[in-house]
Design an enzyme around this catalytic site. Structure first.
Site, PDB file in Angstrom:
ATOM      1  N   HIS A 308      -3.546  -7.283  -6.569  1.00  0.00           N
ATOM      2  CA  HIS A 308      -2.578  -8.062  -7.300  1.00  0.00           C
ATOM      3  C   HIS A 308      -3.379  -9.005  -8.422  1.00  0.00           C
ATOM      4  CE1 HIS A 308       0.669 -10.193  -8.817  1.00  0.00           C
ATOM      5  NE2 HIS A 308       1.428  -9.405  -8.518  1.00  0.00           N
ATOM      6  N   ASP A 365       5.076  -3.520  -3.591  1.00  0.00           N
ATOM      7  CA  ASP A 365       5.254  -2.101  -3.819  1.00  0.00           C
ATOM      8  C   ASP A 365       4.900  -1.348  -2.649  1.00  0.00           C
ATOM      9  OD1 ASP A 365       6.456  -2.305  -6.433  1.00  0.00           O
ATOM     10  OD2 ASP A 365       4.484  -2.216  -7.448  1.00  0.00           O
TER      11      ASP A 365
HETATM   12  N1  ACO Z   1      -7.974   0.043  -4.816  1.00  0.00           N
HETATM   13  C1  ACO Z   1      -9.296   0.158  -4.636  1.00  0.00           C
HETATM   14  N2  ACO Z   1     -10.064  -0.884  -5.601  1.00  0.00           N
HETATM   15  C2  ACO Z   1      -9.269  -1.773  -6.074  1.00  0.00           C
HETATM   16  C3  ACO Z   1      -7.776  -1.662  -6.156  1.00  0.00           C
HETATM   17  C4  ACO Z   1      -7.370  -0.839  -5.210  1.00  0.00           C
HETATM   18  N3  ACO Z   1      -5.786  -0.937  -5.394  1.00  0.00           N
HETATM   19  N4  ACO Z   1      -7.433  -2.671  -6.763  1.00  0.00           N
HETATM   20  C5  ACO Z   1      -8.552  -3.290  -7.511  1.00  0.00           C
HETATM   21  N5  ACO Z   1      -9.684  -2.797  -6.869  1.00  0.00           N
HETATM   22  C6  ACO Z   1     -10.984  -3.059  -7.048  1.00  0.00           C
HETATM   23  C7  ACO Z   1     -11.434  -2.860  -8.225  1.00  0.00           C
HETATM   24  O1  ACO Z   1     -12.004  -1.619  -8.598  1.00  0.00           O
HETATM   25  C8  ACO Z   1     -12.354  -4.002  -8.865  1.00  0.00           C
HETATM   26  O2  ACO Z   1     -13.754  -3.352  -7.849  1.00  0.00           O
HETATM   27  P1  ACO Z   1     -15.111  -4.126  -8.729  1.00  0.00           P
HETATM   28  O3  ACO Z   1     -14.979  -5.728  -8.995  1.00  0.00           O
HETATM   29  O4  ACO Z   1     -16.226  -3.697  -7.581  1.00  0.00           O
HETATM   30  O5  ACO Z   1     -15.221  -3.444  -9.953  1.00  0.00           O
HETATM   31  C9  ACO Z   1     -11.649  -5.069  -8.074  1.00  0.00           C
HETATM   32  O6  ACO Z   1     -11.098  -4.582  -7.191  1.00  0.00           O
HETATM   33  C10 ACO Z   1     -10.994  -6.038  -9.069  1.00  0.00           C
HETATM   34  O7  ACO Z   1     -10.027  -5.233  -9.435  1.00  0.00           O
HETATM   35  P2  ACO Z   1      -9.394  -5.126 -10.987  1.00  0.00           P
HETATM   36  O8  ACO Z   1      -8.843  -3.868 -11.704  1.00  0.00           O
HETATM   37  O9  ACO Z   1     -10.359  -5.871 -12.027  1.00  0.00           O
HETATM   38  O10 ACO Z   1      -8.414  -6.218 -10.858  1.00  0.00           O
HETATM   39  P3  ACO Z   1      -6.876  -6.414 -12.046  1.00  0.00           P
HETATM   40  O11 ACO Z   1      -6.541  -7.827 -11.535  1.00  0.00           O
HETATM   41  O12 ACO Z   1      -7.375  -6.162 -13.230  1.00  0.00           O
HETATM   42  O13 ACO Z   1      -5.741  -5.303 -11.401  1.00  0.00           O
HETATM   43  C11 ACO Z   1      -4.148  -4.310 -10.083  1.00  0.00           C
HETATM   44  C12 ACO Z   1      -4.872  -5.575 -10.452  1.00  0.00           C
HETATM   45  C13 ACO Z   1      -3.829  -3.533 -11.309  1.00  0.00           C
HETATM   46  C14 ACO Z   1      -2.803  -4.693  -9.614  1.00  0.00           C
HETATM   47  C15 ACO Z   1      -5.076  -3.508  -9.574  1.00  0.00           C
HETATM   48  O14 ACO Z   1      -5.458  -4.238  -8.123  1.00  0.00           O
HETATM   49  C16 ACO Z   1      -4.485  -2.184  -8.846  1.00  0.00           C
HETATM   50  O15 ACO Z   1      -4.713  -1.179  -9.753  1.00  0.00           O
HETATM   51  N6  ACO Z   1      -3.760  -1.888  -7.765  1.00  0.00           N
HETATM   52  C17 ACO Z   1      -3.341  -0.807  -7.478  1.00  0.00           C
HETATM   53  C18 ACO Z   1      -1.908  -0.484  -8.250  1.00  0.00           C
HETATM   54  C19 ACO Z   1      -0.891  -1.400  -7.714  1.00  0.00           C
HETATM   55  O16 ACO Z   1      -0.293  -1.362  -6.321  1.00  0.00           O
HETATM   56  N7  ACO Z   1      -0.073  -1.820  -8.711  1.00  0.00           N
HETATM   57  C20 ACO Z   1       1.177  -2.897  -8.385  1.00  0.00           C
HETATM   58  C21 ACO Z   1       0.845  -4.280  -8.585  1.00  0.00           C
HETATM   59  S1  ACO Z   1       2.242  -5.146  -8.144  1.00  0.00           S
HETATM   60  C22 ACO Z   1       3.202  -5.092  -9.468  1.00  0.00           C
HETATM   61  O17 ACO Z   1       2.898  -4.962 -10.507  1.00  0.00           O
HETATM   62  C23 ACO Z   1       4.699  -5.047  -9.101  1.00  0.00           C
END
Ligand code: ACO
Length: 430
Positions: A308, A365
């Site tokens: 998140h 979710d």
């Molecule tokens: N699975 C694997 N790796 C992940 C995940 C994941 N679900 N989420 C983040 N990471 C990793 C990224 O690859 C990144 O790694 P790095 O630092 O080695 O490059 C690090 O964790 C940070 O992730 P970001 O994408 O920079 O974080 P951001 O804050 O931009 O994204 C998000 C947040 C979009 C929610 C992300 O965690 C994600 O894609 N999650 C899966 C989709 C999801 O469940 N979305 C619902 C969110 S809740 C809502 O909107 C109601």
């Protein structure tokens, strides 16, 4: 830096930047005069550090896992309030007394029908169109049925009317989308039913027989809607505010929020979570294989429902939902193998340093889809249910932004393209 100001030094120039403090002691640097005084802008792709507004609606502390609406904790609201009370609270800033709630409820019940011409729009969608695409179009089309909503400076009464209409018609539209999916005849609203029961009746009821609302299902639905009701400046709420800041009407602004919610990184994740769990099950249930895929930077796979932007400890909504998920499945006597995989996946991820180091925990979710599934909703409807729940939050954000007369949202950029160059006539291009 003093108590109320920070000093920014660019070369020899110093600029005093006011520090803004929120009611929960959060701090922000107010850089609104930065460009005018220095010619510089700030760069923050994805708004990871940018406060886009002051707001009195929702407080969220991602480190502590705190979520409050108008000062009330999500735990209290989810266990003690009805969805309509929370809706009233978000939009009006206070909990309603009984008379206020009765009037609010009555006004909503008086607007549940949609114009029958809306069915023509439905007929033009190809079979199999995604429910979120339909929802976006149908909500936007309300501006055509209610041209009064196009008034760019609505009186508070007119604004309230539009808000009431949309609140009332949203469950009807969502249920119509569900019925269209199965090719079933529509069940019209029954205004003797409360908001949640009416929605369930329009969705699961049949024109050929009466539908008895199961209190377990109604309770679960009430709680799920509350848990989704608002979440401060997330992607869809920010979109609603941005679109509304151009004085676009409420219906179009909400339709834009629905579009933003649809994406799998936001509300669309609930559909993706179930699809991911089903894929793991079909693949033989090897959870570790998918954990490894999520960690592999050459693989685009992510653990859906994990991570998140703001919560870096736990998502309080996920905690409530997880508990509720166990209760609902037990009460309905459902054993879902997908839930077993979800639990195994959660445990494996929580014990894996990759996820711990990046502070990736299950979000709202991760478990909501399992409850929606147990209640009988098809996977493609999950994000529609999220939108139904989020509607009051979007409208509260829109109303706050308009009431405060906020300026049009218009970020700056840093241009990285070609410098000025001469046009090359076609015959001279290689
Ligand atoms: N699975 C694997 N790796 C992940 C995940 C994941 N679900 N989420 C983040 N990471 C990793 C990224 O690859 C990144 O790694 P790095 O630092 O080695 O490059 C690090 O964790 C940070 O992730 P970001 O994408 O920079 O974080 P951001 O804050 O931009 O994204 C998000 C947040 C979009 C929610 C992300 O965690 C994600 O894609 N999650 C899966 C989709 C999801 O469940 N979305 C619902 C969110 S809740 C809502 O909107 C109601």
């Amino acid at each position: 830096m003093s108590e109320n100001n920070a000093i920014l030094k660019i070369g020899e120039e110093e600029l005093s930047i006011p520090i803004i403090t929120g009611s929960e002691n959060e701090h922000a640097l107010d850089i609104s005069k930065l460009r005018g005084s220095t010619g510089y802008v700030t760069l923050d792709v994805g708004f990871k550090n940018t406060g886009s507004t002051k707001s009195a609606i929702t407080y969220l502390d991602g480190e502590q896992g705190i979520l409050r609406h108008r000062g009330y904790s999500i735990e209290d609201l989810a266990s003690k309030a009805s969805y309509l009370e929370v809706t009233y609270l978000l939009i009006n800033g206070k909990l309603p007394n009984q008379a206020e709630l009765d009037t609010f409820d009555h006004d909503i019940r008086m607007h549940t029908l949609v114009n029958t011409d809306m069915e023509n729009i439905f007929h033009s969608f190809p079979t199999g169109s995604h429910p979120m695409g339909q929802l976006m179009c149908l909500v936007s089309s309300l501006s055509a049925f209610y041209p009064g909503s196009l008034n760019t400076h609505p009186t508070p009464e007119r604004q309230l009317k539009t808000i009431t209409r949309l609140l009332a018609k949203m469950p009807t539209i969502c249920a119509m989308i569900y019925k269209k999916k199965w090719g079933h005849p529509l069940v019209y609203p029954n205004n003797s039913l409360d908001y949640v029961s009416n929605f369930l009746n329009m969705t699961f009821g049949q024109v050929t027989m009466n539908y008895e609302t199961d209190p377990v299902v109604a309770d679960a639905m009430n709680k799920l809607l509350i848990l989704h009701a608002d979440h401060e400046q997330n992607c869809s709420a920010s979109t609603v505010r941005l679109v509304g800041s151009s004085h676009a009407n409420l219906y179009s602004s909400i339709a834009a929020g629905i579009a933003a919610l649809w994406g799998p990184l936001h509300g669309g994740a609930n559909q993706q979570v179930i699809e991911m769990l089903e894929k793991i099950k079909a693949d033989g249930g090897n959870v570790q294989k998918f954990i490894d895929k999520a960690k592999d930077k050459n693989d685009t796979f992510r653990l859906m429902g994990f991570g998140h932007r703001v919560y870096k400890n736990f998502d309080p909504r996920a905690r409530i939902i997880k508990k509720s998920c166990d209760e609902v499945l037990a009460k309905l006597g459902i054993h879902d193998p997908i839930l077993d995989i979800a639990k195994e996946l959660e445990e494996a991820a929580l014990n894996d340093p990759y996820f711990a180091e990046r502070k990736l925990y299950p979000n709202v979710d991760f478990y909501s889809g399992i409850i929606y599934r147990a209640l009988g909703f098809p996977t493609e409807m999950f994000t529609v249910l999220f939108a139904l729940g989020r509607l009051p939050g979007w409208m509260a954000q829109w109303k706050e932004m308009r009431t405060e007369g906020q300026p049009i949202g218009r970020p700056r950029q840093i241009y990285t393209g070609e410098p000025a160059r001469d046009f090359i006539p076609m015959k001279m291009r290689s």
